[in-house]
Design a protein around this motif. Structure first.
Motif, mmCIF file in Angstrom:
data_model
loop_
_atom_site.group_PDB
_atom_site.id
_atom_site.type_symbol
_atom_site.label_atom_id
_atom_site.label_comp_id
_atom_site.label_asym_id
_atom_site.label_seq_id
_atom_site.Cartn_x
_atom_site.Cartn_y
_atom_site.Cartn_z
ATOM 1 N N UNK A 171 0.720 -1.227 -0.052
ATOM 2 C CA UNK A 171 -0.054 -0.039 0.207
ATOM 3 C C UNK A 171 0.789 1.355 -0.076
ATOM 4 N N UNK A 172 1.981 1.239 0.902
ATOM 5 C CA UNK A 172 2.763 2.510 0.938
ATOM 6 C C UNK A 172 3.556 2.491 -0.507
ATOM 7 N N UNK A 173 3.941 1.662 -1.334
ATOM 8 C CA UNK A 173 4.482 1.917 -2.331
ATOM 9 C C UNK A 173 3.620 2.512 -3.397
ATOM 10 N N UNK A 174 2.535 1.748 -3.681
ATOM 11 C CA UNK A 174 1.557 2.301 -4.531
ATOM 12 C C UNK A 174 0.904 3.671 -4.219
ATOM 13 N N UNK A 175 0.685 3.734 -3.094
ATOM 14 C CA UNK A 175 0.540 5.267 -2.556
ATOM 15 C C UNK A 175 1.341 6.216 -3.039
ATOM 16 N N UNK A 176 2.542 6.297 -2.960
ATOM 17 C CA UNK A 176 3.738 6.915 -3.288
ATOM 18 C C UNK A 176 3.628 7.131 -4.636
ATOM 19 N N UNK A 177 3.399 6.219 -5.589
ATOM 20 C CA UNK A 177 3.410 5.972 -6.950
ATOM 21 C C UNK A 177 1.972 6.764 -7.452
ATOM 22 N N UNK A 178 1.271 6.924 -6.538
ATOM 23 C CA UNK A 178 -0.038 7.615 -6.972
ATOM 24 C C UNK A 178 -0.822 6.597 -7.506
ATOM 25 N N UNK A 179 -0.526 5.445 -7.582
ATOM 26 C CA UNK A 179 -1.298 4.331 -8.256
ATOM 27 C C UNK A 179 -2.252 3.632 -7.212
ATOM 28 N N UNK A 180 -3.633 4.318 -7.172
ATOM 29 C CA UNK A 180 -4.477 4.041 -6.245
ATOM 30 C C UNK A 180 -5.750 3.038 -6.778
ATOM 31 N N UNK A 181 -6.203 2.316 -6.279
ATOM 32 C CA UNK A 181 -7.520 1.337 -6.693
ATOM 33 C C UNK A 181 -6.534 0.016 -7.075
ATOM 34 N N UNK A 182 -5.736 -0.250 -6.569
ATOM 35 C CA UNK A 182 -5.029 -1.432 -6.807
ATOM 36 C C UNK A 182 -5.525 -2.562 -5.741
ATOM 37 N N UNK A 183 -5.715 -3.893 -6.128
ATOM 38 C CA UNK A 183 -6.357 -4.825 -5.182
ATOM 39 C C UNK A 183 -5.343 -5.836 -5.142
ATOM 40 N N UNK A 184 -5.014 -6.124 -3.600
ATOM 41 C CA UNK A 184 -4.187 -7.230 -3.212
ATOM 42 C C UNK A 184 -5.111 -8.486 -2.820
ATOM 43 N N UNK A 185 -4.892 -9.398 -3.696
ATOM 44 C CA UNK A 185 -5.453 -10.743 -3.392
ATOM 45 C C UNK A 185 -4.902 -11.588 -2.512
ATOM 46 N N UNK A 186 -5.674 -12.202 -1.756
ATOM 47 C CA UNK A 186 -4.826 -12.919 -0.560
ATOM 48 C C UNK A 186 -5.576 -14.434 -0.463
ATOM 49 N N UNK A 187 -4.937 -15.278 -0.311
ATOM 50 C CA UNK A 187 -5.482 -16.858 -0.164
ATOM 51 C C UNK A 187 -4.505 -17.501 0.863
ATOM 52 N N UNK A 188 -4.535 -18.708 0.953
ATOM 53 C CA UNK A 188 -3.707 -19.365 2.006
ATOM 54 C C UNK A 188 -3.607 -20.779 1.263
ATOM 55 N N UNK A 189 -2.408 -21.421 1.339
ATOM 56 C CA UNK A 189 -1.845 -22.747 0.684
ATOM 57 C C UNK A 189 -2.590 -23.477 1.643
ATOM 58 N N UNK A 190 -2.893 -23.477 2.962
ATOM 59 C CA UNK A 190 -3.317 -24.439 3.922
ATOM 60 C C UNK A 190 -4.874 -24.558 3.562
ATOM 61 N N UNK A 191 -5.562 -23.522 3.150
ATOM 62 C CA UNK A 191 -7.053 -23.661 2.697
ATOM 63 C C UNK A 191 -7.097 -24.546 1.338
ATOM 64 N N UNK A 192 -6.133 -24.294 0.475
ATOM 65 C CA UNK A 192 -6.158 -25.112 -0.860
ATOM 66 C C UNK A 192 -5.863 -26.594 -0.270
ATOM 67 N N UNK A 193 -4.863 -26.799 0.657
ATOM 68 C CA UNK A 193 -4.471 -28.019 1.027
ATOM 69 C C UNK A 193 -5.768 -28.785 1.436
ATOM 70 N N UNK A 194 -6.392 -28.004 2.357
ATOM 71 C CA UNK A 194 -7.769 -28.549 3.242
ATOM 72 C C UNK A 194 -8.887 -28.948 2.130
ATOM 73 N N UNK A 195 -8.850 -28.215 0.947
ATOM 74 C CA UNK A 195 -9.866 -28.328 0.014
ATOM 75 C C UNK A 195 -9.399 -29.589 -0.773
ATOM 76 N N UNK A 196 -8.149 -29.898 -1.035
ATOM 77 C CA UNK A 196 -7.988 -31.156 -1.660
ATOM 78 C C UNK A 196 -8.101 -32.268 -0.680
ATOM 79 N N UNK A 197 -7.920 -32.132 0.425
ATOM 80 C CA UNK A 197 -8.330 -33.248 1.185
ATOM 81 C C UNK A 197 -9.695 -33.442 1.352
ATOM 82 N N UNK A 198 -10.547 -32.395 1.436
ATOM 83 C CA UNK A 198 -12.107 -32.584 1.529
ATOM 84 C C UNK A 198 -12.460 -33.162 0.343
ATOM 85 N N UNK A 199 -12.103 -32.954 -0.868
ATOM 86 C CA UNK A 199 -12.427 -33.576 -2.098
ATOM 87 C C UNK A 199 -11.895 -34.817 -2.375
ATOM 88 N N UNK A 200 -10.871 -35.281 -1.604
ATOM 89 C CA UNK A 200 -10.114 -36.663 -1.720
ATOM 90 C C UNK A 200 -9.085 -36.659 -2.630
#
Length: 456
Positions: A168-197
């Motif tokens: 956020x600090x870098x993009x704010x200084x570059x005046x590049x506003x409106x960017x989206x930081x997408x987040x996920x977690x590999x543990x969530x993906x591991x859990x999904x693969x576990x749930x679906x077998x």
């Protein structure tokens, strides 16, 4: 007739304006890295092949540029290997080094190799070029810079929170506003693969899922089927594709989907902690968004994963990414060292700033005043003035040749030099300079001190 020279596909020359704009981005990122307590290191442009191979998955390995051994590299290769034309086996015999694919794996190697010389947690930043044998396209090159910051030696989720603030600090200084930081977690993906077998097909699952925004849901499912993931497993995956709403809404949906997976619920709790912390820190240029299909198909991620998207309306791939990699240094023999880091895509950020016209006009300004060359005596006087201007921090230069006046003025105009200094007999006698403003056409004969004030 000599053949016209060229450069390899996926590489570029940069003119002085482009270099100035790139340096503006790099300087902004570097200053923010240092503001957050990161210190610089550098690693070689090429590594031993065994350092890089096997760290990025099969797709990544295929994109690593190999370097041929020196000398007669074929002389020691068994003729049977040559006759078999097995490229994988042959490559291992004739190439022992490779250009670095990213900065993270070399950093992990650095940490292990210098473990007795660093204090944990160790915070470093690195701004250097990397190389990938990818298919060139807009925003995707075979040679490009990465700007990385990493912390090793801490499992605290506050590091992830700090990295979101750093973005956020870098993009704010570059005046590049409106960017989206997408987040996920590999543990969530591991859990999904576990749930679906499909626990034993986690890599195939994540590599396919990571392409969702590029090829769509149907194509992702086709790829999973082709990789041997069953139709039944893919059907059980449908709630993942259907998740929507706010960060909190998706967290609720994940809890239901992953209720039978301990590791999956751990990932959900980590996501919830990070989101709660960021909610109290008021991001200025970016917004945090949960993307449950974000996978980033690199084998070494184990926890949070990030990917940064340009503002809406700008067609560009990710302009940054990263994540936590608890096991990476273990590959090199140093166990139980957790790491997390992010990267800024310099070249793509450049294209976005260019498209949105966000580069300040001062970035490309170079010479402030050009002195006309009428002859040796005038040039000698001009250089004395130029020296005083340079000591005052003003970029000034003398046209090197006694060319026609029109040619010298055209030169200043083409280079967008704002002022021209004219020195003749009367100027030398009065110890002054006639200065012309190239934008307005106005000119006046003034002292050197006045020139400093005018140009500054």
């Amino acid at each position: 007739m000599a053949q016209k020279p060229s450069i390899p596909k996926g590489t570029r020359d940069f003119n002085s304006e482009q270099v100035a704009k790139r340096n503006y981005i790099i300087t902004t990122i570097r200053e923010e890295f240092q503001l957050f307590g990161f210190n610089p290191i550098e690693t070689p442009s090429f590594e031993n092949s065994q350092t890089l191979m096997g760290k990025y998955g099969d797709e990544g390995d295929r994109l690593i540029f190999k370097i041929l051994n020196s000398g007669d590299y074929l002389s020691k290769v068994d003729s049977s290997i040559l006759n078999d034309k097995n490229s994988s086996e042959l490559t291992s015999k004739i190439s022992e080094k490779a250009l670095r694919y990213d900065l993270t794996v070399p950093f992990a190697r650095y940490v292990v190799q210098h473990q007795n010389d660093i204090d944990l947690p160790f915070k470093r930043y690195q701004i250097q070029p990397v190389w990938r044998a990818d298919r060139p396209q807009k925003g995707r090159f075979r040679e490009f810079f990465q700007c990385d910051a990493d912390v090793v030696g801490s499992k605290s989720l506050w590091q992830e929170v700090e990295f979101i603030q750093l973005y956020d600090g870098v993009f704010n200084k570059l005046k590049l506003r409106g960017v989206t930081i997408k987040i996920n977690n590999r543990k969530v993906l591991s859990g999904i693969s576990e749930v679906i077998g499909a626990e034993d097909q986690l890599i195939d699952f994540t590599v396919a899922l990571d392409k969702l925004d590029k090829i769509g849901e149907d194509k992702v499912k086709e790829e999973m089927l082709a990789k041997g993931i069953s139709e039944h497993a893919i059907e059980k995956l449908q709630p993942l594709f259907d998740l929507s709403g706010s960060f909190e809404d998706q967290i609720t949906g994940l809890r239901g989907l992953l209720k039978s997976s301990q590791i999956g619920l751990e990932g959900v709790e980590e996501l919830e902690f990070i989101n709660s912390a960021i909610a109290n820190l008021n991001l200025q240029a970016a917004k945090l968004e949960l993307d449950v299909t974000l996978a980033r198909g690199l084998n070494y991620y184990t926890g949070a994963i990030f990917e940064v998207s340009a503002p809406d309306g700008v067609k560009m791939g990710s302009i940054g990414g990263g994540g936590r990699y608890d096991d990476l240094t273990g590959i090199f023999g140093l166990k139980d060292i957790s790491g997390v880091g992010i990267s800024f895509g310099l070249d793509r950020i450049y294209l976005v700033l260019e498209e949105l016209e966000l580069f300040p006009s001062s970035v490309v300004a170079s010479t402030k005043i050009l002195f006309i060359n009428f002859g040796n005596q005038e040039a000698q006087f001009s250089l004395q003035v130029i020296n005083r201007l340079r000591k005052a921090g003003i970029s000034a230069e003398l046209y090197p040749d006694t060319a026609k006046l029109k040619k010298q003025f055209n030169y200043a105009d083409k280079r967008q030099i704002p002022f021209v200094g004219i020195v003749g007999d009367s100027e030398m006698a009065s110890q002054k300079v006639t200065v012309k403003n190239m934008r307005t056409g106005n000119q006046a004969t003034i002292s050197i001190d006045e020139i400093v004030s005018l140009v500054q």
